[in-house]
Design an enzyme around this catalytic site. Sequence first.
Site, PDB file in Angstrom:
ATOM      1  N   PHE A   1       0.802  -1.236   0.000  1.00 46.21           N
ATOM      2  CA  PHE A   1       0.000   0.000   0.000  1.00 46.21           C
ATOM      3  C   PHE A   1       0.827   1.274   0.000  1.00 46.21           C
ATOM      4  CE2 PHE A   1       0.732  -0.033   4.618  1.00 46.21           C
ATOM      5  CZ  PHE A   1       0.906   1.319   4.855  1.00 46.21           C
TER       6      PHE A   1
ATOM      7  N   SER B   1       4.896  -7.085   3.363  1.00 47.20           N
ATOM      8  CA  SER B   1       5.428  -7.428   4.680  1.00 47.20           C
ATOM      9  C   SER B   1       6.226  -8.730   4.618  1.00 47.20           C
ATOM     10  CB  SER B   1       4.265  -7.581   5.657  1.00 47.20           C
ATOM     11  OG  SER B   1       3.413  -8.611   5.193  1.00 47.20           O
TER      12      SER B   1
ATOM     13  N   GLU C   1       8.761  -3.879  13.275  1.00 50.49           N
ATOM     14  CA  GLU C   1       8.536  -2.846  12.263  1.00 50.49           C
ATOM     15  C   GLU C   1       7.236  -2.124  12.636  1.00 50.49           C
ATOM     16  OE1 GLU C   1       7.363  -4.004   8.214  1.00 50.49           O
ATOM     17  OE2 GLU C   1       8.536  -2.324   7.478  1.00 50.49           O
TER      18      GLU C   1
ATOM     19  N   LYS D   1      -1.269  -6.945  -9.685  1.00 57.48           N
ATOM     20  CA  LYS D   1      -2.298  -6.839  -8.645  1.00 57.48           C
ATOM     21  C   LYS D   1      -1.846  -5.800  -7.625  1.00 57.48           C
ATOM     22  CE  LYS D   1      -2.964  -8.286  -4.755  1.00 57.48           C
ATOM     23  NZ  LYS D   1      -3.530  -7.108  -4.050  1.00 57.48           N
TER      24      LYS D   1
ATOM     25  N   CYS E   1       9.495   1.544   3.537  1.00 58.00           N
ATOM     26  CA  CYS E   1      10.313   0.391   3.930  1.00 58.00           C
ATOM     27  C   CYS E   1      11.734   0.836   4.207  1.00 58.00           C
ATOM     28  CB  CYS E   1      10.279  -0.689   2.863  1.00 58.00           C
ATOM     29  SG  CYS E   1      11.115  -0.184   1.382  1.00 58.00           S
TER      30      CYS E   1
HETATM   31  P1  NAD Z   1       1.119  -6.689   2.956  1.00 53.71           P
HETATM   32  O1  NAD Z   1       2.113  -7.783   3.058  1.00 53.71           O
HETATM   33  O2  NAD Z   1      -0.011  -6.672   3.904  1.00 53.71           O
HETATM   34  O3  NAD Z   1       0.462  -6.685   1.490  1.00 53.71           O
HETATM   35  C1  NAD Z   1       1.248  -6.736   0.318  1.00 53.71           C
HETATM   36  C2  NAD Z   1       0.468  -7.449  -0.769  1.00 53.71           C
HETATM   37  O4  NAD Z   1       0.224  -8.798  -0.360  1.00 53.71           O
HETATM   38  C3  NAD Z   1      -0.888  -6.827  -1.067  1.00 53.71           C
HETATM   39  O5  NAD Z   1      -1.043  -6.751  -2.470  1.00 53.71           O
HETATM   40  C4  NAD Z   1      -1.889  -7.786  -0.420  1.00 53.71           C
HETATM   41  O6  NAD Z   1      -3.073  -7.888  -1.160  1.00 53.71           O
HETATM   42  C5  NAD Z   1      -1.168  -9.120  -0.431  1.00 53.71           C
HETATM   43  N1  NAD Z   1      -1.470  -9.955   0.737  1.00 53.71           N
HETATM   44  C6  NAD Z   1      -1.739  -9.540   2.002  1.00 53.71           C
HETATM   45  N2  NAD Z   1      -1.903 -10.606   2.816  1.00 53.71           N
HETATM   46  C7  NAD Z   1      -1.729 -11.706   2.059  1.00 53.71           C
HETATM   47  C8  NAD Z   1      -1.757 -13.111   2.328  1.00 53.71           C
HETATM   48  N3  NAD Z   1      -2.000 -13.578   3.537  1.00 53.71           N
HETATM   49  N4  NAD Z   1      -1.516 -13.960   1.307  1.00 53.71           N
HETATM   50  C9  NAD Z   1      -1.262 -13.506   0.072  1.00 53.71           C
HETATM   51  N5  NAD Z   1      -1.224 -12.185  -0.233  1.00 53.71           N
HETATM   52  C10 NAD Z   1      -1.453 -11.298   0.744  1.00 53.71           C
HETATM   53  O7  NAD Z   1       1.960  -5.324   3.007  1.00 53.71           O
HETATM   54  P2  NAD Z   1       1.406  -3.837   3.135  1.00 53.71           P
HETATM   55  O8  NAD Z   1       0.895  -3.616   4.507  1.00 53.71           O
HETATM   56  O9  NAD Z   1       0.552  -3.496   1.980  1.00 53.71           O
HETATM   57  O10 NAD Z   1       2.766  -3.020   2.935  1.00 53.71           O
HETATM   58  C11 NAD Z   1       3.620  -2.660   3.979  1.00 53.71           C
HETATM   59  C12 NAD Z   1       4.767  -3.622   4.104  1.00 53.71           C
HETATM   60  O11 NAD Z   1       5.506  -3.667   2.875  1.00 53.71           O
HETATM   61  C13 NAD Z   1       5.777  -3.210   5.159  1.00 53.71           C
HETATM   62  O12 NAD Z   1       6.193  -4.340   5.861  1.00 53.71           O
HETATM   63  C14 NAD Z   1       6.917  -2.617   4.342  1.00 53.71           C
HETATM   64  O13 NAD Z   1       8.185  -2.653   4.962  1.00 53.71           O
HETATM   65  C15 NAD Z   1       6.892  -3.495   3.147  1.00 53.71           C
HETATM   66  N6  NAD Z   1       7.557  -2.881   2.029  1.00 53.71           N
HETATM   67  C16 NAD Z   1       8.770  -3.376   1.669  1.00 53.71           C
HETATM   68  C17 NAD Z   1       9.477  -2.786   0.640  1.00 53.71           C
HETATM   69  C18 NAD Z   1      10.828  -3.307   0.235  1.00 53.71           C
HETATM   70  O14 NAD Z   1      11.337  -2.888  -0.775  1.00 53.71           O
HETATM   71  N7  NAD Z   1      11.427  -4.210   0.988  1.00 53.71           N
HETATM   72  C19 NAD Z   1       8.930  -1.693  -0.033  1.00 53.71           C
HETATM   73  C20 NAD Z   1       7.668  -1.219   0.358  1.00 53.71           C
HETATM   74  C21 NAD Z   1       6.986  -1.825   1.395  1.00 53.71           C
END
Ligand code: NAD
Length: 496
Positions: free
Chosen positions: A153, A230, A386, A177, A285
């Site tokens: 997000f 995440s 985090e 997606k 991140c």
């Molecule tokens: P999230 O893991 O909740 O969601 C990411 C994606 O995974 C979304 O598209 C969501 O629909 C999908 N998703 C969520 N739960 C799922 C599940 N159980 N099974 C399959 N798919 C699922 O992450 P978020 O809250 O949207 O984003 C924030 C996180 O992203 C933070 O931890 C941040 O550090 C990380 N992030 C990392 C980087 C990097 O480059 N390392 C960059 C940006 C964000």
Amino acid sequence: MMSFPQILPNYIGGAWHNAGSDASLEIHDPATAEALAEVPLSTAQDVDEACRAAAAALPAWRRVPPIERVQFLFKLKAQLEEHFEDLSRIVTRECGKTLNEARGEMRRAIDNVECACGIPRMMQGDILEDIAQGIDELTIRQPVGVCGIISPFNFPGMIPFWFLPYAIACGNTVVVKPSERVPLTMYRVMQLIDELDLPAGVMNLVNGGRESVEAMLDHPTIKAISFVGSTEVARIVYSRGAASGKRVQAQGGAKNPVIVLPDADLDKAVAITAESAFGCAGQRCLAASLAVTVGEAREPFVAAMSEAARQRVVGYGLEDDVQMGPVITPQSRQRIEGLIDTATREGARLAVDGRGAVISGYEKGNFIKPTVLNDVAPGSTAARTEIFGPVLSVMHVQSVGDAIALVNSGSYGNMACLFTRDGAAARRFRYEAEVGNIGINIGVAAPTAPFPFSGWKDSFFGVLHGQGQHAVDFFTQTKVVVERWVGSTLSVFKAS
Ligand code: NAD
């Protein structure tokens, strides 16, 4: 500001389609709580249709010469430039960050489009003549096939672009997606793509959440998955994708430390670290979430950082002079405030408390003001977790070695930064820190488009990262050819 259909459609095979599911989520502006649209939770059937469209487009698209494929990227860049302000405003509205932060994000998206225009050079293979007498060996790079991109997000406009331009320029077709919490920016991007002459099925968009992701991970047509989110989900994506034979790059969460040595330019170190910790409301991140002072940097750093936190202007991201917006959802705000409570229970001292923030005119927004937790104990919840909000934890050690040991004791490895004027300390830090992105007198060491967005340990699962040559390597598979040509029957052929 543009308006959106009440329920966002998917974009499949060059046309807009309603998802085959009645389940949907409302998208709210995190500052005003205004409902902006609904996002459908697409089913495995929707994903299957997108995969079929992508597979159908693949044979013709991979035959389009790379130099012609990148013509589409030049047009996409022109579109993104023309609609730059509009897209930036959409990012602010659905994600909450300030308009300047949103502009920075869209600029980075465009940087990646520009970088991927180098594909005719970046995608080249190698050749070595005479690996044995009269025998030549060459490597060629071919597209991997249908690629899936799943994004989080916090950067709705930028993160899909760490992958998308490279994937299609390499001759692949794509199913994207976006995060179901911020689907509007990619909806608008896809509208712009729809106005270009890209063949139907090369780019497809499916809205949804977990069910859509699982369908992508299991779908036999998809050969490569690029994921950012995440750590918990990155781990699932990596193992489930690999179990169905895909190549996977999965970027995860982070807990980024910033070390401040006593010789650092304190004013700059504080200003830069505050921008890193509180910019995008700490939802980056690469946000600094742990400041580690060494020796006598301790007192002046905490005093100046507390002042910087108090001074930061919090409000609606579309308003001038606002420096920090809300966090993404009320649940997120509640979770972050709960973690601040836990930190104080575990002994941290609240130098600045940003809980319970109310912004006049935006009383329904998910605001938390910048928060500074001092004397956070190693191993405590605040030191390890985090938080993903505008909260800076501060710890204190006595030597550079202790600071590096603290960095390396964490489970994440996304970024670590050092503030100093000392070259030898900087070199030692760069050499020993077990993280993928290093900043020296920098607070957000975000790799630019030609460089891989690195990340180690629990911050990344896979081998090749997003952006630059790593992306090209990820989106191509190598084919090795060993050739021997002897005994021509042509009358005009004369070996000498
Ligand atoms: P999230 O893991 O909740 O969601 C990411 C994606 O995974 C979304 O598209 C969501 O629909 C999908 N998703 C969520 N739960 C799922 C599940 N159980 N099974 C399959 N798919 C699922 O992450 P978020 O809250 O949207 O984003 C924030 C996180 O992203 C933070 O931890 C941040 O550090 C990380 N992030 C990392 C980087 C990097 O480059 N390392 C960059 C940006 C964000």
